[in-house]
Design an enzyme around this catalytic site. Structure first.
Site, mmCIF file in Angstrom:
data_model
loop_
_atom_site.group_PDB
_atom_site.id
_atom_site.type_symbol
_atom_site.label_atom_id
_atom_site.label_comp_id
_atom_site.label_asym_id
_atom_site.label_seq_id
_atom_site.Cartn_x
_atom_site.Cartn_y
_atom_site.Cartn_z
ATOM 1 N N GLN A 68 8.608 10.877 47.039
ATOM 2 C CA GLN A 68 8.783 12.126 47.801
ATOM 3 C C GLN A 68 8.572 11.874 49.289
ATOM 4 O O GLN A 68 9.282 12.413 50.129
ATOM 5 C CB GLN A 68 7.782 13.177 47.310
ATOM 6 C CG GLN A 68 8.015 13.583 45.871
ATOM 7 C CD GLN A 68 6.928 14.512 45.376
ATOM 8 O OE1 GLN A 68 5.755 14.364 45.717
ATOM 9 N NE2 GLN A 68 7.308 15.450 44.547
ATOM 10 N N VAL A 71 9.105 9.178 51.139
ATOM 11 C CA VAL A 71 10.171 8.487 51.879
ATOM 12 C C VAL A 71 11.458 9.317 51.967
ATOM 13 O O VAL A 71 12.390 8.918 52.662
ATOM 14 C CB VAL A 71 10.457 7.070 51.309
ATOM 15 C CG1 VAL A 71 9.207 6.208 51.389
ATOM 16 C CG2 VAL A 71 10.994 7.118 49.890
ATOM 17 N N ARG A 82 7.122 15.780 66.041
ATOM 18 C CA ARG A 82 8.154 16.733 65.615
ATOM 19 C C ARG A 82 8.428 16.604 64.118
ATOM 20 O O ARG A 82 8.485 17.595 63.392
ATOM 21 C CB ARG A 82 9.447 16.479 66.402
ATOM 22 C CG ARG A 82 10.509 17.504 66.078
ATOM 23 C CD ARG A 82 11.811 17.213 66.797
ATOM 24 N NE ARG A 82 12.700 18.358 66.753
ATOM 25 C CZ ARG A 82 13.885 18.394 67.306
ATOM 26 N NH1 ARG A 82 14.340 17.335 67.958
ATOM 27 N NH2 ARG A 82 14.630 19.468 67.212
ATOM 28 N N ARG A 135 5.267 20.121 53.044
ATOM 29 C CA ARG A 135 4.370 19.462 52.074
ATOM 30 C C ARG A 135 2.927 19.946 52.120
ATOM 31 O O ARG A 135 2.168 19.634 51.199
ATOM 32 C CB ARG A 135 4.379 17.949 52.311
ATOM 33 C CG ARG A 135 5.760 17.320 52.252
ATOM 34 C CD ARG A 135 6.434 17.493 50.898
ATOM 35 N NE ARG A 135 7.681 16.726 50.833
ATOM 36 C CZ ARG A 135 8.435 16.637 49.757
ATOM 37 N NH1 ARG A 135 8.106 17.275 48.636
ATOM 38 N NH2 ARG A 135 9.545 15.935 49.776
HETATM 39 C C1 LIG Z 1 8.877 21.948 47.322
HETATM 40 C C2 LIG Z 1 9.942 20.894 47.464
HETATM 41 C C3 LIG Z 1 10.790 20.626 46.397
HETATM 42 C C4 LIG Z 1 11.812 19.655 46.517
HETATM 43 N N1 LIG Z 1 12.621 19.408 45.439
HETATM 44 C C5 LIG Z 1 13.615 18.493 45.548
HETATM 45 C C6 LIG Z 1 14.484 18.222 44.457
HETATM 46 O O1 LIG Z 1 14.377 18.800 43.391
HETATM 47 N N2 LIG Z 1 15.457 17.287 44.619
HETATM 48 C C7 LIG Z 1 15.636 16.610 45.805
HETATM 49 O O2 LIG Z 1 16.554 15.791 45.909
HETATM 50 N N3 LIG Z 1 14.815 16.843 46.850
HETATM 51 C C8 LIG Z 1 13.813 17.751 46.757
HETATM 52 N N4 LIG Z 1 12.976 17.969 47.827
HETATM 53 C C9 LIG Z 1 13.121 17.136 49.017
HETATM 54 C C10 LIG Z 1 13.804 17.890 50.171
HETATM 55 O O3 LIG Z 1 15.099 18.315 49.820
HETATM 56 C C11 LIG Z 1 13.898 16.980 51.421
HETATM 57 O O4 LIG Z 1 14.716 15.857 51.134
HETATM 58 C C12 LIG Z 1 12.557 16.448 51.866
HETATM 59 O O5 LIG Z 1 11.586 17.468 51.867
HETATM 60 C C13 LIG Z 1 12.683 15.854 53.271
HETATM 61 O O6 LIG Z 1 12.846 16.908 54.191
HETATM 62 P P1 LIG Z 1 13.780 16.771 55.464
HETATM 63 O O7 LIG Z 1 15.161 16.390 55.087
HETATM 64 O O8 LIG Z 1 13.622 18.061 56.221
HETATM 65 O O9 LIG Z 1 13.047 15.600 56.264
HETATM 66 P P2 LIG Z 1 13.698 14.434 57.140
HETATM 67 O O10 LIG Z 1 14.527 13.553 56.323
HETATM 68 O O11 LIG Z 1 12.532 13.810 57.841
HETATM 69 O O12 LIG Z 1 14.639 15.162 58.129
HETATM 70 C C14 LIG Z 1 14.072 15.939 59.192
HETATM 71 C C15 LIG Z 1 15.127 16.920 59.673
HETATM 72 O O13 LIG Z 1 16.188 16.182 60.268
HETATM 73 C C16 LIG Z 1 17.411 16.821 59.972
HETATM 74 N N5 LIG Z 1 18.243 15.892 59.203
HETATM 75 C C17 LIG Z 1 17.849 14.695 58.668
HETATM 76 N N6 LIG Z 1 18.885 14.091 58.091
HETATM 77 C C18 LIG Z 1 19.935 14.926 58.216
HETATM 78 C C19 LIG Z 1 21.296 14.871 57.803
HETATM 79 N N7 LIG Z 1 21.779 13.857 57.118
HETATM 80 N N8 LIG Z 1 22.094 15.907 58.108
HETATM 81 C C20 LIG Z 1 21.644 16.963 58.807
HETATM 82 N N9 LIG Z 1 20.361 17.103 59.222
HETATM 83 C C21 LIG Z 1 19.531 16.064 58.945
HETATM 84 C C22 LIG Z 1 17.091 18.088 59.192
HETATM 85 O O14 LIG Z 1 16.954 19.153 60.106
HETATM 86 C C23 LIG Z 1 15.757 17.760 58.575
HETATM 87 O O15 LIG Z 1 14.992 18.906 58.278
HETATM 88 C C24 LIG Z 1 11.964 18.927 47.728
HETATM 89 C C25 LIG Z 1 11.094 19.210 48.791
HETATM 90 C C26 LIG Z 1 10.099 20.154 48.670
HETATM 91 C C27 LIG Z 1 9.166 20.383 49.837
#
Ligand SMILES: Cc1cc2nc3c(=O)[nH]c(=O)nc-3n(C[C@H](O)[C@H](O)[C@H](O)COP(=O)(O)OP(=O)(O)OC[C@H]3O[C@@H](n4cnc5c(N)ncnc54)[C@H](O)[C@@H]3O)c2cc1C
Length: 214
Positions: free
Chosen positions: A88, A90, A170, A179
């Site tokens: 989770q 990474v 950020r 989280r």
């Molecule tokens: C309660 C909970 C349940 C979850 N359940 C699942 C699940 O069932 N299955 C699953 O696969 N994942 C799940 N996740 C993971 C979730 O979908 C995210 O992948 C994870 O929390 C990372 O968040 P992030 O993408 O915001 O973070 P980062 O990867 O650090 O990205 C930070 C921000 O950068 C931007 N960004 C990064 N990459 C891109 C991109 N390619 N395109 C556009 N914007 C981008 C976005 O604004 C993003 O918020 C869950 C997360 C939580 C908290």
């Protein structure tokens, strides 16, 4: 509260030697924000910029949503958690990770597995016996001459892994938003809260004041 109900996982979170952002990096992040607004160049005002003024200014930037200035503030942690939580972790792509490899043959004991805090005291021996069976299975396939790449597939998700994480303020705000909330998995929730506790002790909680921790 009984250990099995408080949902605090046995994860370890520490600063690395260079993990605490320097006070100058806090001032410079504010200065970066000022560069975007002032007529004067950076060098003319940075020497007079106090930490208190920098904190006020960064809080204002956060309120305005001008969060790119926070990318100049970097945190680094050493974390020990289960493979399920590290998976989770990474998923947060806006960070840098170096993780303990299980491609290297490991001499494992039950301490190398994170016991979920939900396990009731009367079930703990049974849980650990299952873990010992996992280790025995891993060792059996190694003893049969299979490569560790093959044997490690028998290890379960609670196998412990260590990693070093470098993450800017950020991205850490995004991480805490997702989280440090009660609906996150209990283990990564504990990691997030332990990171926050370390940050709070350094007087840097102002960067995360608006995030509700639960
Ligand atoms: C309660 C909970 C349940 C979850 N359940 C699942 C699940 O069932 N299955 C699953 O696969 N994942 C799940 N996740 C993971 C979730 O979908 C995210 O992948 C994870 O929390 C990372 O968040 P992030 O993408 O915001 O973070 P980062 O990867 O650090 O990205 C930070 C921000 O950068 C931007 N960004 C990064 N990459 C891109 C991109 N390619 N395109 C556009 N914007 C981008 C976005 O604004 C993003 O918020 C869950 C997360 C939580 C908290």
């Amino acid at each position: 509260m009984a250990p099995h109900t408080e949902k605090v996982a046995n994860v370890l979170v520490e600063w690395t030697e260079s993990g605490i952002p320097s006070l100058q990096s806090i001032i410079d992040a504010a200065a970066a924000g000022m560069v975007s607004r002032k007529d004067e160049p950076y060098r003319t005002f940075v020497a007079d910029l106090t930490l208190e003024r920098a904190k006020d200014f960064l809080s204002k930037m956060i309120r305005l949503g001008h969060e790119s200035v926070l990318e100049h503030i970097n945190f680094q942690f050493w974390v020990s958690m289960s493979r399920v939580a590290s998976h989770q972790q990474v998923r947060h792509r806006m960070a840098s990770y170096t993780q303990m490899s299980l491609r290297k043959k490991r001499s494992l004991t039950p301490d190398d597995f994170v016991v979920p805090p939900q396990i009731r005291p009367e079930d703990l021996d049974e849980w650990i016996a299952d873990t010992k069976n996992v280790i025995a299975t891993y060792e059996k396939w190694l003893a049969k001459g299979y490569d560790v790449d093959v044997a490690r597939r028998k290890l379960t998700q609670e196998a412990r892994t260590d990693m070093v994480i470098t993450i800017n303020a950020r991205s850490l705000r995004n991480y805490f938003n997702l989280r440090a909330k009660h609906d996150a998995d209990f283990e990564i929730n504990t990691v997030a809260k332990k990171m926050y506790n370390l940050i709070e002790k350094q007087g840097l909680a102002f960067l995360f004041d608006d995030i509700g921790f639960s």
